[in-house]
Design an enzyme around this catalytic site. Structure first.
Site, mmCIF file in Angstrom:
data_model
loop_
_atom_site.group_PDB
_atom_site.id
_atom_site.type_symbol
_atom_site.label_atom_id
_atom_site.label_comp_id
_atom_site.label_asym_id
_atom_site.label_seq_id
_atom_site.Cartn_x
_atom_site.Cartn_y
_atom_site.Cartn_z
ATOM 1 N N SER A 15 4.613 -7.686 14.166
ATOM 2 C CA SER A 15 4.604 -6.616 13.158
ATOM 3 C C SER A 15 3.997 -5.309 13.643
ATOM 4 O O SER A 15 4.092 -4.305 12.959
ATOM 5 C CB SER A 15 3.828 -7.086 11.925
ATOM 6 O OG SER A 15 2.531 -7.522 12.300
ATOM 7 N N ASP A 22 -3.960 -2.256 6.297
ATOM 8 C CA ASP A 22 -4.107 -3.403 5.388
ATOM 9 C C ASP A 22 -4.990 -4.458 6.051
ATOM 10 O O ASP A 22 -5.717 -4.146 6.990
ATOM 11 C CB ASP A 22 -2.731 -3.941 4.959
ATOM 12 C CG ASP A 22 -1.885 -4.418 6.139
ATOM 13 O OD1 ASP A 22 -2.446 -4.611 7.246
ATOM 14 O OD2 ASP A 22 -0.672 -4.612 5.971
ATOM 15 N N HIS A 66 -3.176 -4.787 9.812
ATOM 16 C CA HIS A 66 -2.449 -3.756 10.571
ATOM 17 C C HIS A 66 -3.192 -2.429 10.590
ATOM 18 O O HIS A 66 -3.850 -2.067 9.623
ATOM 19 C CB HIS A 66 -1.067 -3.521 9.961
ATOM 20 C CG HIS A 66 -0.233 -4.752 9.939
ATOM 21 N ND1 HIS A 66 0.011 -5.462 8.798
ATOM 22 C CD2 HIS A 66 0.390 -5.417 10.937
ATOM 23 C CE1 HIS A 66 0.763 -6.521 9.075
ATOM 24 N NE2 HIS A 66 0.994 -6.519 10.382
#
Ligand SMILES: *[C@@H]1O[C@H](CO)[C@@H](O)[C@H](O)[C@H]1NC(C)=O
Ligand SMILES: *[C@@H]1O[C@H](CO)[C@@H](O)[C@H](O)[C@H]1NC(C)=O
Length: 396
Positions: free
Chosen positions: A45, A337, A340
């Site tokens: 991600s 978050d 990340h």
């Protein structure tokens, strides 16, 4: 063990972003003409630009407010990235002359497919939540599968009028970027591995990674950029669940460090032994993020512990969603978050990988700049930068 959180946002429903945004700092900028024919991106991600939007649950999705700072109109829809704006793949692609990351493989338009088959621009095969090991990231596109998709791409490329040799030549000059490993550590927080397994689990991660890299090499990759594992114990989700009241989880960090050290050793010996002509550069995203956390003002940042988007302790007990508490100034936060970084942190991280002084500290055995400009052995032998421009013009 607390920590080692999954490097992916919660699997929230896909929502098209509809808010205008003013506080972003990610304006797309056109850089010089592309220095390389194409960029091919693999991993998790930190670099996924939307493949997971096309996967069913339980693959994690980057729902709103992810993408809130992506410029309106640049992308048809503004999710896909697990951060507020551009991610590491975007900023790295910008540095070699593209507007942003090549498009997500699963989102290719007919025109983008034609570009891909002609060896230009490239594609992004990354999938949020995936890791090195097949067991990591239920429902995601594993690294093995991502490389299979690339193998299919190459097979299709060689069937065009380019032919086998030209395709190999183009690939040998293209950049292969991989960001992975972070999610494999979730085995420790999820109970699939214990600390006493680390001495076999981590070498298995590294040797599996090298097998995947060898497959890419056999498919023609000669310029490889790897991002090592981030300080997983300092991610807001790890801190929020840490027994040390919000401090970094040193045990989790030491797992990442063991992996990073072994990766460098094994990559050097595997390249020397079995991958002639392979040029690679490993960037220490671990050290870059750690340094950002220990001296935020140096990077113009302020908040290094809590998440911008989330809820609860450190705004990181709950994953980011459309109903989350959102920080007022996203440009001041290292973390978007629970797991990340923000676009602001990603931009600074990539600047550090390219800045001539910082690059010596953060990239090895060669710098990023050397990686993209150096003469090569193998199919692209003897190409220097100037000729590479001319060749490219002739080929596209
Ligand atoms: C993967 O996810 C599916 C669907 O949610 C679930 O049925 C399955 O048990 C999961 N597999 C593992 C190994 O967790
Ligand atoms: C947000 O933070 C950045 C970096 O500290 C600063 O330059 C900018 O002025 C801030 N914006 C607002 C609206 O406060």
């Amino acid at each position: 063990m607390a920590g080692a959180a999954l490097l992916a946002a919660a699997a929230v429903a896909f929502v098209v972003c509809s808010l205008a945004s003013a506080t972003g700092d990610g304006q797309p900028r056109r850089h010089r003409p592309a220095l390389l024919p194409a960029v091919y991106v693999f991993g998790d991600s930190l670099v996924d630009v939307g493949n997971n939007d096309f996967l069913p649950l339980p693959a994690p999705r980057a729902g709103f407010p992810c993408g809130v700072d992506l410029p309106r109109g640049t992308l048809g829809r503004r999710t896909g990235r697990f951060t507020n704006g551009y991610n590491l793949a975007d900023f790295i692609a910008q540095r070699v002359g593209f507007n942003m990351s090549p498009p997500a493989y699963l989102s290719l338009t007919p025109q983008e497919s034609l570009n891909l088959l002609s060896g230009r621009v490239g594609a992004n095969y990354a999938s949020g939540g995936s890791g090195i090991l097949d067991d990591t990231g239920n429902g995601t596109i594993t690294l093995r599968e991502q490389i299979k998709l690339f193998a299919n791409t190459k097979a299709s490329m060689t069937k065009t009028e380019l032919g086998h040799n030209r395709v190999n030549r183009l690939l040998s000059r293209s950049l292969f970027l991989i960001s992975t490993a972070g999610n494999d550590f979730s085995a420790f927080s999820q109970g699939r591995a214990t600390m006493s397994d680390a001495s076999s689990y981590i070498p298995n991660m590294v040797s599996t990674y090298l097998k995947h890299i060898k497959v890419l090499y056999n498919l023609g990759a000669r310029r490889l950029r790897l991002l090592d594992a981030v300080p997983i114990g300092c991610l807001p989700g790890s801190r929020a669940s840490s027994v040390n009241d919000g401090a970094c989880d040193d045990v989790a960090n030491s797992l990442a460090q063991q992996f990073n050290t072994l990766l460098r050793l094994e990559m050097a010996s595997a390249t020397a032994a079995a991958m002639p002509g392979m040029e690679y550069s490993i960037a220490s995203i671990y050290n870059i993020i750690s340094d950002m956390i220990s001296n935020p003002p140096l990077d113009g940042l302020e908040e290094v512990a809590s998440a911008c988007c989330g809820g609860g302790k450190l705004n990181a007990e709950f994953t980011c969603s459309a109903t989350s508490n959102l920080c007022t100034n996203r440009s001041q936060y290292v973390f978007w978050d629970t797991v990340h970084e923000t676009q602001a942190a990603y931009r600074r991280a990539v600047a550090a990988m390219f800045d001539s002084t910082a690059a010596a500290m953060y990239t090895e055995p060669i710098s990023f700049h050397q990686l993209v400009t150096r003469k090569q052995g193998g199919p692209g032998a003897g190409i220097d930068l100037e000729h590479s421009f001319a060749d490219q013009a002739a080929e596209i």
